[in-house]
Design a protein around this motif. Sequence first.
Motif, PDB file in Angstrom:
ATOM      1  N   GLY A 132       0.789  -1.236   0.000  1.00  0.00           N
ATOM      2  CA  GLY A 132       0.000   0.000   0.000  1.00  0.00           C
ATOM      3  C   GLY A 132       0.812   1.273   0.000  1.00  0.00           C
ATOM      4  N   MET A 133       2.143   1.150   0.035  1.00  0.00           N
ATOM      5  CA  MET A 133       2.971   2.358   0.144  1.00  0.00           C
ATOM      6  C   MET A 133       3.447   2.815  -1.225  1.00  0.00           C
ATOM      7  SD  MET A 133       5.282   1.624   3.401  1.00  0.00           S
ATOM      8  CE  MET A 133       4.669   0.293   4.382  1.00  0.00           C
ATOM      9  N   LEU A 134       3.234   4.076  -1.496  1.00  0.00           N
ATOM     10  CA  LEU A 134       3.697   4.681  -2.738  1.00  0.00           C
ATOM     11  C   LEU A 134       5.168   5.050  -2.575  1.00  0.00           C
ATOM     12  CD1 LEU A 134       3.066   5.880  -5.528  1.00  0.00           C
ATOM     13  CD2 LEU A 134       2.468   7.996  -4.353  1.00  0.00           C
ATOM     14  N   GLU A 135       6.030   4.522  -3.437  1.00  0.00           N
ATOM     15  CA  GLU A 135       7.464   4.806  -3.313  1.00  0.00           C
ATOM     16  C   GLU A 135       8.023   5.338  -4.622  1.00  0.00           C
ATOM     17  OE1 GLU A 135       9.495   1.597  -1.300  1.00  0.00           O
ATOM     18  OE2 GLU A 135       7.741   1.273  -0.035  1.00  0.00           O
ATOM     19  N   ASN A 136       9.057   6.113  -4.507  1.00  0.00           N
ATOM     20  CA  ASN A 136       9.627   6.817  -5.653  1.00  0.00           C
ATOM     21  C   ASN A 136      10.829   6.095  -6.259  1.00  0.00           C
ATOM     22  OD1 ASN A 136       9.101   9.139  -7.155  1.00  0.00           O
ATOM     23  ND2 ASN A 136      10.825  10.220  -6.230  1.00  0.00           N
ATOM     24  N   ASP A 137      11.490   5.279  -5.453  1.00  0.00           N
ATOM     25  CA  ASP A 137      12.701   4.596  -5.907  1.00  0.00           C
ATOM     26  C   ASP A 137      12.654   3.125  -5.542  1.00  0.00           C
ATOM     27  OD1 ASP A 137      14.511   6.621  -7.071  1.00  0.00           O
ATOM     28  OD2 ASP A 137      14.233   7.573  -5.111  1.00  0.00           O
ATOM     29  N   PRO A 138      13.315   2.255  -6.295  1.00  0.00           N
ATOM     30  CA  PRO A 138      14.079   2.576  -7.499  1.00  0.00           C
ATOM     31  C   PRO A 138      13.145   2.817  -8.686  1.00  0.00           C
ATOM     32  CG  PRO A 138      14.068   0.210  -7.166  1.00  0.00           C
ATOM     33  CD  PRO A 138      13.340   0.813  -5.994  1.00  0.00           C
ATOM     34  N   ARG A 139      13.681   3.490  -9.697  1.00  0.00           N
ATOM     35  CA  ARG A 139      12.916   3.699 -10.925  1.00  0.00           C
ATOM     36  C   ARG A 139      13.879   3.781 -12.090  1.00  0.00           C
ATOM     37  NH1 ARG A 139      13.163   8.590  -8.190  1.00  0.00           N
ATOM     38  NH2 ARG A 139      13.879  10.353  -9.448  1.00  0.00           N
ATOM     39  N   THR A 140      13.363   3.497 -13.260  1.00  0.00           N
ATOM     40  CA  THR A 140      14.195   3.555 -14.442  1.00  0.00           C
ATOM     41  C   THR A 140      13.336   3.757 -15.681  1.00  0.00           C
ATOM     42  OG1 THR A 140      15.984   2.432 -15.636  1.00  0.00           O
ATOM     43  CG2 THR A 140      14.249   1.054 -14.777  1.00  0.00           C
ATOM     44  N   CYS A 141      14.009   4.053 -16.779  1.00  0.00           N
ATOM     45  CA  CYS A 141      13.312   4.341 -18.013  1.00  0.00           C
ATOM     46  C   CYS A 141      14.135   3.707 -19.125  1.00  0.00           C
ATOM     47  CB  CYS A 141      13.270   5.864 -18.162  1.00  0.00           C
ATOM     48  SG  CYS A 141      12.411   6.436 -19.598  1.00  0.00           S
ATOM     49  N   ALA A 142      13.509   2.962 -20.008  1.00  0.00           N
ATOM     50  CA  ALA A 142      14.229   2.310 -21.114  1.00  0.00           C
ATOM     51  C   ALA A 142      13.498   2.633 -22.397  1.00  0.00           C
ATOM     52  CB  ALA A 142      14.276   0.805 -20.891  1.00  0.00           C
ATOM     53  N   TYR A 143      14.221   3.127 -23.412  1.00  0.00           N
ATOM     54  CA  TYR A 143      13.505   3.555 -24.611  1.00  0.00           C
ATOM     55  C   TYR A 143      14.038   2.922 -25.880  1.00  0.00           C
ATOM     56  CZ  TYR A 143      17.395   6.884 -25.011  1.00  0.00           C
ATOM     57  OH  TYR A 143      18.635   7.442 -25.100  1.00  0.00           O
ATOM     58  N   ASN A 144      13.184   2.962 -26.862  1.00  0.00           N
ATOM     59  CA  ASN A 144      13.501   2.569 -28.221  1.00  0.00           C
ATOM     60  C   ASN A 144      14.169   3.772 -28.884  1.00  0.00           C
ATOM     61  OD1 ASN A 144      13.264   2.199 -31.015  1.00  0.00           O
ATOM     62  ND2 ASN A 144      11.303   1.121 -30.827  1.00  0.00           N
ATOM     63  N   PRO A 145      15.400   3.663 -29.380  1.00  0.00           N
ATOM     64  CA  PRO A 145      16.079   4.840 -29.916  1.00  0.00           C
ATOM     65  C   PRO A 145      15.472   5.411 -31.194  1.00  0.00           C
ATOM     66  CG  PRO A 145      17.469   2.891 -30.145  1.00  0.00           C
ATOM     67  CD  PRO A 145      16.265   2.473 -29.370  1.00  0.00           C
ATOM     68  N   ALA A 146      14.599   4.676 -31.868  1.00  0.00           N
ATOM     69  CA  ALA A 146      13.981   5.229 -33.081  1.00  0.00           C
ATOM     70  C   ALA A 146      13.080   6.407 -32.701  1.00  0.00           C
ATOM     71  CB  ALA A 146      13.157   4.146 -33.776  1.00  0.00           C
ATOM     72  N   ASN A 147      13.065   7.426 -33.552  1.00  0.00           N
ATOM     73  CA  ASN A 147      12.266   8.620 -33.278  1.00  0.00           C
ATOM     74  C   ASN A 147      11.008   8.637 -34.143  1.00  0.00           C
ATOM     75  OD1 ASN A 147      14.058   9.849 -31.397  1.00  0.00           O
ATOM     76  ND2 ASN A 147      15.401  10.420 -33.095  1.00  0.00           N
ATOM     77  N   ALA A 148       9.951   9.221 -33.602  1.00  0.00           N
ATOM     78  CA  ALA A 148       8.738   9.411 -34.391  1.00  0.00           C
ATOM     79  C   ALA A 148       9.045  10.442 -35.479  1.00  0.00           C
ATOM     80  CB  ALA A 148       7.611   9.891 -33.488  1.00  0.00           C
ATOM     81  N   SER A 149       8.449  10.260 -36.665  1.00  0.00           N
ATOM     82  CA  SER A 149       8.720  11.206 -37.750  1.00  0.00           C
ATOM     83  C   SER A 149       7.934  12.502 -37.541  1.00  0.00           C
ATOM     84  CB  SER A 149       8.370  10.567 -39.089  1.00  0.00           C
ATOM     85  OG  SER A 149       7.039  10.114 -39.050  1.00  0.00           O
ATOM     86  N   ASN A 150       6.865  12.427 -36.761  1.00  0.00           N
ATOM     87  CA  ASN A 150       6.033  13.596 -36.493  1.00  0.00           C
ATOM     88  C   ASN A 150       5.892  13.760 -34.977  1.00  0.00           C
ATOM     89  OD1 ASN A 150       4.737  11.112 -36.466  1.00  0.00           O
ATOM     90  ND2 ASN A 150       2.728  11.991 -36.875  1.00  0.00           N
ATOM     91  N   PRO A 151       7.008  14.102 -34.283  1.00  0.00           N
ATOM     92  CA  PRO A 151       7.007  14.016 -32.813  1.00  0.00           C
ATOM     93  C   PRO A 151       5.911  14.826 -32.126  1.00  0.00           C
ATOM     94  CG  PRO A 151       8.982  15.140 -33.621  1.00  0.00           C
ATOM     95  CD  PRO A 151       8.309  14.529 -34.808  1.00  0.00           C
TER      96      PRO A 151
END
Length: 273
Positions: A132-151
């Motif tokens: 029930g506890m909201l926690e901030n860490d750990p966290r991470t972000c992983a992305y696809n390096p391809a870019n949208a053509s119309n960001p």
Amino acid sequence: MGSSTFLLFSYTVLLSLATLTLSDDVYFEHNCNEIRGNYTANSTYQANLNSIVSQFSSLTEFNYGFFNLSAGVSPDNANVIALCRGDLNQSQCNSCLNYTATELERFCPSNKEATAWSELCLVRYANRDMYGMLENDPRTCAYNPANASNPEQFNQALSELLNDLSSKAADGGPLRKYAAGNATAGNLQTVYATVQCTPDLDEGNCTTCLTFAMNELRNCCYGRMGCRVLRPNCVLRFESNPFYNQIAVPLPSPPPPPSPSTSSFPTSIGEQH
Ligand SMILES: *[C@@H]1O[C@H](CO)[C@@H](O)[C@H](O)[C@H]1NC(C)=O
Ligand SMILES: *[C@@H]1O[C@H](CO)[C@@H](O)[C@H](O)[C@H]1NC(C)=O
Ligand SMILES: *[C@@H]1O[C@H](CO)[C@@H](O)[C@H](O)[C@H]1NC(C)=O
Ligand SMILES: *[C@@H]1O[C@H](CO)[C@@H](O)[C@H](O)[C@H]1NC(C)=O
Ligand SMILES: *[C@@H]1O[C@H](CO)[C@@H](O)[C@H](O)[C@H]1NC(C)=O
Ligand SMILES: *[C@@H]1O[C@H](CO)[C@@H](O)[C@H](O)[C@H]1NC(C)=O
Ligand SMILES: *[C@@H]1O[C@H](CO)[C@@H](O)[C@H](O)[C@H]1NC(C)=O
Ligand SMILES: *[C@@H]1O[C@H](CO)[C@@H](O)[C@H](O)[C@H]1NC(C)=O
């Protein structure tokens, strides 16, 4: 900011390999907590933790993919919170939890507290209560390096989609807080997304968690074609291909709204959609 921002490179190549068996989950990310204590090989804490992890491959209760498990008594009690993506069935969930927890123990062999995210599930364990506890860490972000053509169009459509999915997930009730959907950016590009909170969070804390995740996404993934934001209590993912199952195991119908008139016997309890 937390210490934990890992980037998953060669994500595009890896996406095409996403049908590999779980034993090669390229989406696996983990964090070993170095502050909250260590355990030694063959300790009581390890035995307690293993007694939970060893159950994962054969769980018979589905619980809509959410588990709050504990073993042992203080000070050696091990607590585990585990969450499968909302579209998984029990056998998929069991195998993801077994894999993710086993790998996490292998990567963090002496940390009492650790967190891992794989493509289809999340596992956390600790020597403390996390429910029930909201926690901030750990966290991470992983992305696809391809870019949208119309960001700009892409992000406008994505942002509306994520806001909509977040309120649906937060409103999902105590069994499952998950939503999936798609949106089209100016007829050019479809974006597919899933959002999910651990259902021990109340609606407000789920909304807060997903709002943090959406803000993080703007910082780490603006204009990208795909991204995962991973937090202890919620996860968010978008891609330009449909990566989730359209149909999730249905939840039981909600109980009928309380009626102010005279009480009557309940009818049709537990009907499935
Ligand atoms: C746990 O062990 C790590 C090294 O593996 C060490 O850096 C850390 O300080 C230890 N933590 C505690 C609380 O003892
Ligand atoms: C833990 O137990 C195993 C099997 O009983 C043994 O092989 C190993 O040496 C033990 N490790 C420690 C650090 O005691
Ligand atoms: C969740 O697990 C903790 C132990 O980690 C326990 O104290 C708590 O009662 C559990 N909560 C629920 C709702 O099962
Ligand atoms: C679970 O889903 C997988 C993949 O869709 C499917 O192959 C399997 O038969 C399903 N298992 C059950 C018990 O429904
Ligand atoms: C659990 O996962 C581990 C790590 O991938 C694997 O070696 C083991 O065979 C799995 N256990 C079962 C019963 O599937
Ligand atoms: C929301 O999260 C906070 C921080 O963990 C916690 O103290 C609070 O009890 C949670 N709210 C509810 C209603 O559970
Ligand atoms: C995507 O855009 C970012 C920032 O604009 C740029 O650094 C990166 O090289 C681009 N990636 C590709 C694959 O074109
Ligand atoms: C996109 O979402 C709509 C509902 O908003 C749904 O009817 C449609 O099947 C989805 N399309 C795909 C390819 O997932």
